[in-house]
Design an enzyme around this catalytic site. Structure first.
Site, PDB file in Angstrom:
ATOM      1  N   GLN A   1       0.824  -1.214   0.000  1.00 51.41           N
ATOM      2  CA  GLN A   1       0.000   0.000   0.000  1.00 51.41           C
ATOM      3  C   GLN A   1       0.855   1.259   0.000  1.00 51.41           C
ATOM      4  OE1 GLN A   1      -2.172  -0.668   3.651  1.00 51.41           O
ATOM      5  NE2 GLN A   1      -0.267  -1.224   4.666  1.00 51.41           N
TER       6      GLN A   1
ATOM      7  N   PRO B   1      -6.832  -5.735   0.101  1.00 54.48           N
ATOM      8  CA  PRO B   1      -6.320  -6.845   0.913  1.00 54.48           C
ATOM      9  C   PRO B   1      -7.137  -7.108   2.181  1.00 54.48           C
ATOM     10  CG  PRO B   1      -4.662  -5.073   0.711  1.00 54.48           C
ATOM     11  CD  PRO B   1      -5.859  -4.653  -0.082  1.00 54.48           C
TER      12      PRO B   1
ATOM     13  N   THR C   1      -7.885  -2.058   7.937  1.00 56.06           N
ATOM     14  CA  THR C   1      -8.282  -0.956   7.067  1.00 56.06           C
ATOM     15  C   THR C   1      -9.714  -1.246   6.597  1.00 56.06           C
ATOM     16  OG1 THR C   1      -7.252  -2.149   5.244  1.00 56.06           O
ATOM     17  CG2 THR C   1      -5.924  -0.464   6.295  1.00 56.06           C
ATOM     18  N   ASP C   2     -10.220  -0.410   5.706  1.00 54.51           N
ATOM     19  CA  ASP C   2     -11.598  -0.601   5.234  1.00 54.51           C
ATOM     20  C   ASP C   2     -11.709  -1.889   4.402  1.00 54.51           C
ATOM     21  OD1 ASP C   2     -12.647   1.905   6.283  1.00 54.51           O
ATOM     22  OD2 ASP C   2     -11.304   2.844   4.855  1.00 54.51           O
TER      23      ASP C   2
ATOM     24  N   ASP D   1      -8.078  -4.965  13.817  1.00 54.24           N
ATOM     25  CA  ASP D   1      -7.889  -3.522  13.636  1.00 54.24           C
ATOM     26  C   ASP D   1      -7.454  -3.310  12.188  1.00 54.24           C
ATOM     27  OD1 ASP D   1      -7.404  -0.855  13.797  1.00 54.24           O
ATOM     28  OD2 ASP D   1      -5.680  -1.007  15.136  1.00 54.24           O
TER      29      ASP D   1
HETATM   30  N1  SPD Z   1     -11.901   4.561   7.306  1.00 50.96           N
HETATM   31  C1  SPD Z   1     -10.831   4.272   8.199  1.00 50.96           C
HETATM   32  C2  SPD Z   1     -10.987   2.986   8.942  1.00 50.96           C
HETATM   33  C3  SPD Z   1      -9.712   2.616   9.604  1.00 50.96           C
HETATM   34  C4  SPD Z   1      -9.856   1.651  10.683  1.00 50.96           C
HETATM   35  N2  SPD Z   1      -8.586   1.187  11.195  1.00 50.96           N
HETATM   36  C5  SPD Z   1      -7.699   2.177  11.643  1.00 50.96           C
HETATM   37  C6  SPD Z   1      -6.440   1.622  12.200  1.00 50.96           C
HETATM   38  C7  SPD Z   1      -5.964   2.395  13.363  1.00 50.96           C
HETATM   39  N3  SPD Z   1      -5.191   1.610  14.246  1.00 50.96           N
END
Ligand code: SPD
Length: 277
Positions: free
Chosen positions: A35, A166, A161-162, A159
């Site tokens: 990324q 991946p 990403t959206d 925890d």
């Molecule tokens: N739209 C953003 C969503 C992010 C969620 N995870 C964030 C990671 C922080 N530790």
């Protein structure tokens, strides 16, 4: 008035809405194997971490997210000693988990080594616990780790990403089934579950998937000012643990989470409650 010539980061939340942040000072930029990673300073939010063009966290508002991802599960689990974090390479979730003296082992499985290295260097308030003796950092795809590990955990925290690219597989029924296999009795799975304002249909689909796998499936919300809609949800699933049966006091010194906030967070606003009913 003098024209302000500056560089702006913007993230669209829909074709007609989004967030803009002034890039006061660029700190780091790297195209990793997985990324694009960007870190900059914003006058109001402090240091900001962006992955693939989306705000992941900022110094000023990270506690709303990390405290609420971790503490609701850690205060209701009967004995949370072994914790698994999937993702969370900035370290904020690990920091919150290790506030508990009950935790003996926290394994953090992050796909992208570069996120961890940049967090160590530029996000010290988040990455503060990477060297804690109870922490083990594994650089691996969370899906393959969960599939093959012989270890069992009391709480699994995702925890991520959206749910695009991946991370999409981390929101699938197949993955949750693998997670269930590595949960101890009384185990809890908790994960960030997007914005009730923008992604209500997604949250509803997640509820359907989880309800096929776990006895107790609940959603709760927090505020995260820099995330889409500023209202952010989490999914809590367990076969036996009731998310409102508080077993211990939270650690001292938190900035958003408290037992009153915990109770309030599980009270869903009617537009969300009715959709998920
Ligand atoms: N739209 C953003 C969503 C992010 C969620 N995870 C964030 C990671 C922080 N530790």
């Amino acid at each position: 008035m003098a024209e302000r010539k500056s560089l702006w980061f913007n993230e669209l939340h829909s074709p007609t809405t989004g967030i803009v942040l002034e890039v006061g000072e660029p700190i780091a930029f790297k195209r990793s194997k997985y990324q694009e990673i960007q870190i900059f300073d914003n006058e109001f939010f402090g240091r900001v971490l962006i992955l693939d063009g989306c705000v992941m966290t900022t110094e000023r508002d990270e506690f709303f997210y990390h405290e609420m991802l971790v503490h609701p599960s850690l205060v209701v689990h009967p004995k949370p000693t072994d914790i698994l974090i999937i993702g969370g390479g900035d370290g904020g979730t690990l920091r919150e988990v290790l506030r508990y003296k009950e935790v003996n082992k926290a394994v953090l499985v992050e796909l992208d080594r570069d996120v961890i290295e940049l967090a160590r260097k530029y996000l010290p308030t988040l990455s503060v616990s990477f060297s804690d003796p109870r922490a083990r950092i594994v650089i691996e795809n969370g899906v393959s780790f969960v599939k093959k590990t012989p270890e069992k955990f009391d709480v699994v925290i995702i925890d991520s990403t959206d749910p695009v690219g991946p991370a999409e597989v981390l929101f699938s029924s197949e993955f949750y089934l693998d997670v269930k296999r590595i949960l101890n009795e009384d185990g809890i799975l908790v994960f960030q579950c997007e914005s009730p304002i923008y992604h209500l249909q997604f949250i509803k689909e997640q509820k359907e998937i989880l309800s096929d796998l776990f006895e107790n499936v609940h959603f709760y919300n927090t505020v995260v000012p820099t995330y889409p809609g500023a209202l952010w949800s989490f999914a809590f699933s367990s076969d036996s643990v009731d998310p409102l049966d508080i077993k211990r006091e939270p650690p001292a010194g938190l900035k958003f989470y408290s037992i009153d906030i915990h109770r309030a967070a599980f009270a869903l606003p009617p537009f969300m409650r009715d959709e998920l009913a």
